[in-house]
Design an enzyme around this catalytic site. Structure first.
Site, PDB file in Angstrom:
ATOM      1  N   LYS A  31       0.834  -1.209   0.000  1.00 58.21           N
ATOM      2  CA  LYS A  31       0.000   0.000   0.000  1.00 58.21           C
ATOM      3  C   LYS A  31       0.866   1.256   0.000  1.00 58.21           C
ATOM      4  CE  LYS A  31      -3.883  -2.294   2.252  1.00 58.21           C
ATOM      5  NZ  LYS A  31      -4.562  -2.658   3.497  1.00 58.21           N
ATOM      6  N   GLN A  85      -4.542  -1.077   9.674  1.00 54.83           N
ATOM      7  CA  GLN A  85      -4.464  -2.422   9.081  1.00 54.83           C
ATOM      8  C   GLN A  85      -5.102  -3.452  10.017  1.00 54.83           C
ATOM      9  OE1 GLN A  85      -3.281  -3.219   5.921  1.00 54.83           O
ATOM     10  NE2 GLN A  85      -4.082  -5.246   6.361  1.00 54.83           N
ATOM     11  N   ASP A 105     -10.658   3.511   4.467  1.00 50.28           N
ATOM     12  CA  ASP A 105     -11.164   2.154   4.220  1.00 50.28           C
ATOM     13  C   ASP A 105     -12.682   2.084   4.170  1.00 50.28           C
ATOM     14  OD1 ASP A 105      -9.357   0.159   3.671  1.00 50.28           O
ATOM     15  OD2 ASP A 105      -8.726  -0.066   5.754  1.00 50.28           O
TER      16      ASP A 105
END
Ligand code: NDP
Length: 298
Positions: free
Chosen positions: A53, A97, A120
């Site tokens: 990422k 994460q 997200d």
């Protein structure tokens, strides 16, 4: 019939190019999109995801702020870090994460993220907006699936879609995106009866189960569009492993009109959509109508 293969790598490369173009436009306003990435602990898979990422963010011109914390980090420490990132003007997107260590209350950490910076799309405000059909930051994996579907079949209205899996990060948001695209949506899960019969009626099958090759090709309606979200590492013999999807590709390719491979299908789209969400958060912070958000259409 042999299905056409939906090339997620090529599609993701096109999206990353559009992201990089929008980053250049933002530079004219002295804005560099910034993504804060929070990783707790030493999980090897999470470390690989995070490095991919941040690498792709940097390639697109997005600044990244890495916060790698020990596995002993507490919920309170994480919430305090998130509050700091919420107030940092050069951070436009925040990514925590998952999975977090078991002792951490993941929901309360995600809830601390400013919904505007929720790269997200997991915050309850964004989930609620998605369900209401309002402008929302949408979770990256289902957004990537929708882009692949639209590129393959621009007219989704009226199609019967079956989403297999009802997780908060894939199945549920996927079902809402398809509903907003005017599909007739069915959601299947581990308690669903007669999954093969449901598959046989579906024009679109999105498999997000987490079980290798669980969907057999002979269940599919001939000519179906198949999006395989699954990432399953299996034994390939001689001490080696390989990654397969939730759909039995060999049999499905004989029956579907189009199908995503694993790897090389949905996976690359997930990170490209994260970059899109981050750049869109930076666009929103600019409040400049001449720079529009990137839309998930081609
Ligand atoms: P979860 O484990 O959270 O959810 C799996 C879902 O599948 C559950 O809703 C479960 O039902 C359902 N399920 C399990 N067994 C069956 C069955 N036999 N028949 C029908 N439904 C079943 O997984 P995720 O949604 O997080 O991920 C799904 C897959 O996608 C995984 O392989 C994961 O690695 C992959 N993935 C890939 C990403 C990418 O970037 N390509 C990103 C995220 C995930 P129930 O709710 O009843 O338990």
């Amino acid at each position: 019939m042999s299905a056409s293969i939906i090339d997620g790598r090529a599609s993701a490369a096109r999206l990353r190019k559009r992201v990089a173009e929008r980053v250049s436009e933002l530079a004219k306003f002295n804005v560099v999109p910034g993504l804060a990435v929070v990783l707790v602990g030493e999980d090897p898979a999470s470390q690989i995801y995070v490095s991919n990422k941040t690498k792709q963010a940097a390639e697109a011109g997005i600044r990244h702020f890495d916060h790698r914390l020990p596995a002993s980090t507490t919920t309170a420490d994480l919430r305090s870090l998130i509050r700091q990132l919420n107030s940092q003007p050069d951070v436009h997107g925040i990514l925590v994460q998952l999975p977090l260590p078991k002792h951490v209350d993941a929901q309360s950490v995600l809830a601390e993220i400013d919904p505007i910076k929720d790269a997200d799309g997991f915050h309850a405000i964004n989930v609620g907006r998605l369900v209401l059909g309002e402008e929302a930051t949408v979770p990256c994996t289902p957004l990537g699936c929708l882009i692949l579907l639209r590129e393959t079949q621009p007219q989704l209205a009226g199609l019967r879609a079956l989403v297999i899996g009802r997780s908060n990060i894939v199945g549920k948001p996927m079902a809402h995106l398809l509903l907003q695209s005017d599909c007739t949506v069915t959601i299947a899960h581990s308690r669903t009866r007669d999954l093969p019969a449901l598959c046989g009626q579906a024009d679109i099958v999105v498999a997000a189960i987490g079980r290798p090759r669980a969907v057999s090709g002979d269940w599919l309606k001939p000519g179906a569009l198949v999006i395989d979200v699954g990432i399953n590492r299996i034994d390939a013999g001689e001490g080696k492993t390989k990654v397969v999807g939730d759909v039995d590709f060999e049999s499905a390719v004989q029956r579907a009109a189009a199908i995503t491979p694993v790897p090389g299908g949905v996976g690359p789209m997930t990170i490209a959509c994260l970059l899109m969400n981050t750049v869109n958060a930076a666009v929103r912070s600019l409040r400049e109508p001449s720079v529009p958000r990137l839309m998930p259409t081609t």
